[in-house]
Design a protein around this motif. Structure first.
Motif, PDB file in Angstrom:
ATOM      1  N   ILE A 278       6.511  51.738   4.723  1.00 57.61           N
ATOM      2  CA  ILE A 278       7.361  50.805   5.462  1.00 57.61           C
ATOM      3  C   ILE A 278       7.998  51.545   6.637  1.00 57.61           C
ATOM      4  CG2 ILE A 278       9.365  49.283   5.324  1.00 57.61           C
ATOM      5  CD1 ILE A 278       8.778  49.118   2.276  1.00 57.61           C
ATOM      6  N   VAL A 279       7.786  51.040   7.831  1.00 59.60           N
ATOM      7  CA  VAL A 279       8.298  51.680   9.048  1.00 59.60           C
ATOM      8  C   VAL A 279       9.179  50.687   9.795  1.00 59.60           C
ATOM      9  CG1 VAL A 279       7.729  52.863  11.192  1.00 59.60           C
ATOM     10  CG2 VAL A 279       6.216  53.093   9.199  1.00 59.60           C
ATOM     11  N   GLN A 280      10.394  51.085  10.059  1.00 58.44           N
ATOM     12  CA  GLN A 280      11.313  50.262  10.850  1.00 58.44           C
ATOM     13  C   GLN A 280      11.615  51.003  12.146  1.00 58.44           C
ATOM     14  OE1 GLN A 280      15.047  49.381   8.949  1.00 58.44           O
ATOM     15  NE2 GLN A 280      15.788  48.157  10.666  1.00 58.44           N
ATOM     16  N   GLU A 281      11.224  50.397  13.263  1.00 55.48           N
ATOM     17  CA  GLU A 281      11.477  51.029  14.553  1.00 55.48           C
ATOM     18  C   GLU A 281      12.899  50.732  15.012  1.00 55.48           C
ATOM     19  OE1 GLU A 281       9.563  51.248  19.058  1.00 55.48           O
ATOM     20  OE2 GLU A 281       8.425  50.355  17.388  1.00 55.48           O
ATOM     21  N   ILE A 282      13.558  51.751  15.532  1.00 58.45           N
ATOM     22  CA  ILE A 282      14.925  51.610  16.022  1.00 58.45           C
ATOM     23  C   ILE A 282      14.885  51.149  17.465  1.00 58.45           C
ATOM     24  CG2 ILE A 282      17.092  52.829  16.461  1.00 58.45           C
ATOM     25  CD1 ILE A 282      16.248  54.777  14.219  1.00 58.45           C
ATOM     26  N   ASP A 283      15.599  50.097  17.759  1.00 59.69           N
ATOM     27  CA  ASP A 283      15.642  49.569  19.116  1.00 59.69           C
ATOM     28  C   ASP A 283      16.078  50.644  20.103  1.00 59.69           C
ATOM     29  OD1 ASP A 283      17.662  48.131  21.263  1.00 59.69           O
ATOM     30  OD2 ASP A 283      15.807  47.008  20.923  1.00 59.69           O
ATOM     31  N   GLY A 284      15.414  50.665  21.250  1.00 56.56           N
ATOM     32  CA  GLY A 284      15.702  51.711  22.235  1.00 56.56           C
ATOM     33  C   GLY A 284      17.154  51.805  22.628  1.00 56.56           C
ATOM     34  N   GLY A 285      17.853  50.679  22.628  1.00 55.95           N
ATOM     35  CA  GLY A 285      19.269  50.706  22.986  1.00 55.95           C
ATOM     36  C   GLY A 285      20.136  51.353  21.939  1.00 55.95           C
ATOM     37  N   ASN A 286      19.589  51.468  20.707  1.00 61.17           N
ATOM     38  CA  ASN A 286      20.339  52.094  19.615  1.00 61.17           C
ATOM     39  C   ASN A 286      19.730  53.426  19.198  1.00 61.17           C
ATOM     40  OD1 ASN A 286      22.256  49.945  19.241  1.00 61.17           O
ATOM     41  ND2 ASN A 286      20.587  48.747  18.350  1.00 61.17           N
ATOM     42  N   ASP A 287      18.825  53.939  20.009  1.00 67.46           N
ATOM     43  CA  ASP A 287      18.160  55.204  19.708  1.00 67.46           C
ATOM     44  C   ASP A 287      19.089  56.356  20.069  1.00 67.46           C
ATOM     45  OD1 ASP A 287      16.621  57.457  19.518  1.00 67.46           O
ATOM     46  OD2 ASP A 287      15.090  56.832  20.938  1.00 67.46           O
TER      47      ASP A 287
ATOM     48  N   HIS B 254      12.763  54.689  11.071  1.00 65.83           N
ATOM     49  CA  HIS B 254      13.188  54.864   9.691  1.00 65.83           C
ATOM     50  C   HIS B 254      11.988  54.538   8.804  1.00 65.83           C
ATOM     51  CE1 HIS B 254      17.850  54.517  10.158  1.00 65.83           C
ATOM     52  NE2 HIS B 254      17.335  55.593  10.722  1.00 65.83           N
ATOM     53  N   VAL B 255      11.690  55.422   7.871  1.00 67.00           N
ATOM     54  CA  VAL B 255      10.496  55.276   7.038  1.00 67.00           C
ATOM     55  C   VAL B 255      10.897  55.259   5.570  1.00 67.00           C
ATOM     56  CG1 VAL B 255       8.276  56.289   6.390  1.00 67.00           C
ATOM     57  CG2 VAL B 255       9.097  56.479   8.752  1.00 67.00           C
ATOM     58  N   THR B 256      10.343  54.314   4.827  1.00 67.68           N
ATOM     59  CA  THR B 256      10.483  54.278   3.377  1.00 67.68           C
ATOM     60  C   THR B 256       9.080  54.380   2.784  1.00 67.68           C
ATOM     61  OG1 THR B 256      12.466  52.909   3.448  1.00 67.68           O
ATOM     62  CG2 THR B 256      11.249  52.955   1.376  1.00 67.68           C
ATOM     63  N   PHE B 257       8.882  55.338   1.893  1.00 69.47           N
ATOM     64  CA  PHE B 257       7.557  55.560   1.325  1.00 69.47           C
ATOM     65  C   PHE B 257       7.250  54.544   0.233  1.00 69.47           C
ATOM     66  CE2 PHE B 257       8.605  60.012   2.756  1.00 69.47           C
ATOM     67  CZ  PHE B 257       7.741  59.990   3.828  1.00 69.47           C
ATOM     68  N   VAL B 258       5.976  54.195   0.129  1.00 70.53           N
ATOM     69  CA  VAL B 258       5.480  53.240  -0.860  1.00 70.53           C
ATOM     70  C   VAL B 258       4.510  53.953  -1.792  1.00 70.53           C
ATOM     71  CG1 VAL B 258       4.105  51.140  -1.182  1.00 70.53           C
ATOM     72  CG2 VAL B 258       5.798  51.264   0.667  1.00 70.53           C
ATOM     73  N   ARG B 259       4.617  53.638  -3.077  1.00 72.04           N
ATOM     74  CA  ARG B 259       3.724  54.247  -4.074  1.00 72.04           C
ATOM     75  C   ARG B 259       3.168  53.148  -4.972  1.00 72.04           C
ATOM     76  NH1 ARG B 259       1.189  59.239  -5.264  1.00 72.04           N
ATOM     77  NH2 ARG B 259       0.994  59.468  -7.507  1.00 72.04           N
TER      78      ARG B 259
ATOM     79  N   SER C 258      13.451  57.658   1.539  1.00 69.92           N
ATOM     80  CA  SER C 258      13.469  57.281   2.950  1.00 69.92           C
ATOM     81  C   SER C 258      13.887  58.468   3.812  1.00 69.92           C
ATOM     82  CB  SER C 258      14.451  56.120   3.188  1.00 69.92           C
ATOM     83  OG  SER C 258      14.099  54.975   2.447  1.00 69.92           O
ATOM     84  N   LEU C 259      13.444  58.448   5.062  1.00 66.97           N
ATOM     85  CA  LEU C 259      13.838  59.470   6.027  1.00 66.97           C
ATOM     86  C   LEU C 259      13.764  58.889   7.436  1.00 66.97           C
ATOM     87  CD1 LEU C 259      10.859  60.282   7.238  1.00 66.97           C
ATOM     88  CD2 LEU C 259      10.807  61.827   5.295  1.00 66.97           C
ATOM     89  N   ALA C 260      14.231  59.658   8.406  1.00 69.12           N
ATOM     90  CA  ALA C 260      14.196  59.258   9.811  1.00 69.12           C
ATOM     91  C   ALA C 260      13.268  60.188  10.585  1.00 69.12           C
ATOM     92  CB  ALA C 260      15.597  59.286  10.415  1.00 69.12           C
TER      93      ALA C 260
ATOM     94  N   PRO D 248      17.423  62.778   5.845  1.00 65.76           N
ATOM     95  CA  PRO D 248      16.756  63.892   6.514  1.00 65.76           C
ATOM     96  C   PRO D 248      15.978  63.402   7.732  1.00 65.76           C
ATOM     97  CG  PRO D 248      16.389  63.971   4.146  1.00 65.76           C
ATOM     98  CD  PRO D 248      17.019  62.650   4.436  1.00 65.76           C
ATOM     99  N   VAL D 249      15.855  64.264   8.732  1.00 60.73           N
ATOM    100  CA  VAL D 249      15.192  63.899   9.981  1.00 60.73           C
ATOM    101  C   VAL D 249      13.988  64.814  10.219  1.00 60.73           C
ATOM    102  CG1 VAL D 249      15.437  63.668  12.477  1.00 60.73           C
ATOM    103  CG2 VAL D 249      17.346  63.053  10.973  1.00 60.73           C
ATOM    104  N   LEU D 250      12.850  64.202  10.491  1.00 65.37           N
ATOM    105  CA  LEU D 250      11.660  64.930  10.915  1.00 65.37           C
ATOM    106  C   LEU D 250      11.469  64.748  12.410  1.00 65.37           C
ATOM    107  CD1 LEU D 250       9.037  63.944   8.172  1.00 65.37           C
ATOM    108  CD2 LEU D 250      10.826  65.694   8.077  1.00 65.37           C
ATOM    109  N   CYS D 251      10.866  65.745  13.044  1.00 66.40           N
ATOM    110  CA  CYS D 251      10.445  65.626  14.435  1.00 66.40           C
ATOM    111  C   CYS D 251       8.920  65.601  14.462  1.00 66.40           C
ATOM    112  CB  CYS D 251      10.955  66.798  15.266  1.00 66.40           C
ATOM    113  SG  CYS D 251      12.733  66.771  15.581  1.00 66.40           S
ATOM    114  N   VAL D 252       8.361  64.629  15.163  1.00 64.22           N
ATOM    115  CA  VAL D 252       6.909  64.496  15.259  1.00 64.22           C
ATOM    116  C   VAL D 252       6.519  64.461  16.741  1.00 64.22           C
ATOM    117  CG1 VAL D 252       4.895  63.088  14.731  1.00 64.22           C
ATOM    118  CG2 VAL D 252       6.761  63.256  13.073  1.00 64.22           C
ATOM    119  N   VAL D 253       5.519  65.262  17.081  1.00 62.69           N
ATOM    120  CA  VAL D 253       5.007  65.331  18.445  1.00 62.69           C
ATOM    121  C   VAL D 253       3.621  64.713  18.491  1.00 62.69           C
ATOM    122  CG1 VAL D 253       4.238  66.865  20.288  1.00 62.69           C
ATOM    123  CG2 VAL D 253       6.311  67.404  19.019  1.00 62.69           C
TER     124      VAL D 253
END
Length: 255
Positions: free
Chosen positions: A28-37, A43-48, A56-58, A90-95
């Motif tokens: 599950i992926v919820q994108e944060i609106d650019g104005g609130n970034d 925001h990601v919630t894992f599914v099993r 969940s993490l950001a 927790p926050v991950l950085c992805v490039v």
């Protein structure tokens, strides 16, 4: 006609690539609106097994060549340091760098906690070239992050990050805080004859310890580490309550 900046196209492509990868694997992926970034894009919630988990993490996503270094990538911390280090998620950085192979990731929370333990203030998060994120390794990535998040909920993930160590699921981990609000951790692996002490005053460097090293007189000590009375009694309790976990692991009968 208004011109759309190239940077926006690159940023959107990066976010879309991360989102598409996670959603292909049913997370599950919820994108944060650019104005609130304010330092996180997703925001990601894992599914099993088609069930939403409590994990969940950001994620902060970057694209383009501006983050490149000779050995990988670096994402500027800016004024996000305390939020990425101490926030509720927790926050991950992805490039996203398709010319170098696609998506690369780093655990920003872990890096910033370790830096704090070393009394450093990093200006960027290091994204190593071997931390690739793709369809082939997404399941292993998710399993690892879910183990990490379990330790977060247990309240000991921070100390693993500070010390730069990994707690296995079966390890016994007992945190303690003295009267000066200085934390320390007793860490016992299965079948090992010694435990490990992680201590605020020792810059979180792992120190192997055994019960026979513990002294109460003339001053409380464990090896060369000076303790107060409460810390010494806490360690004694830890040793006594985990004795069974230090017993040698029985090998299966080859027959």
């Amino acid at each position: 006609m208004p011109k759309v900046p190239e940077s926006r196209r690159i940023a959107r492509m990066a976010v879309n690539e991360v989102r598409a990868l996670l959603e292909r694997h049913h997370h599950i992926v919820q994108e944060i609106d650019g104005g609130n970034d304010h330092g996180e894009d997703l925001h990601v919630t894992f599914v099993r097994n088609e069930q939403r988990t409590e994990d969940s993490l950001a994620i902060q996503v970057k694209g383009g060549v501006s983050t490149r270094t000779r050995r990988g990538h670096r994402i500027p911390v800016g004024d996000h340091g305390s939020n990425w280090r101490d926030g509720s998620l927790p926050v991950l950085c992805v490039v996203h760098d398709p010319e170098r192979g696609g998506l690369f990731w780093a655990n920003a929370t872990r890096q910033l906690r370790r830096a704090r333990a070393l009394r450093k203030t990093p200006k960027s998060i290091v994204v190593a070239p071997d931390f690739v994120l793709n369809d082939a390794n997404i399941d292993a990535f998710v399993d690892g992050m879910r183990r990490y998040l379990i330790r977060e909920r247990e309240g000991v993930g921070r100390w693993a990050d500070m010390a730069g160590v990994e707690f296995a699921p079966e390890d016994i981990v007992k945190p303690f805080e003295n009267e000066y609000a200085e934390p320390m951790v007793f860490w016992q692996r299965r079948g090992e004859s010694f435990a490990v002490l992680l201590h605020h005053d020792l810059d979180w460097d792992p120190v192997p310890i055994q019960e026979r090293m513990l002294r109460f007189e003339p001053i409380p000590l464990i090896g060369n580490v000076i303790l107060n009375t409460a810390e010494a009694h806490w360690l004694m309790g830890c040793f006594k309550s985990t004795e069974w976990w230090r017993r040698p692991i029985e090998q299966p009968d080859p027959a």
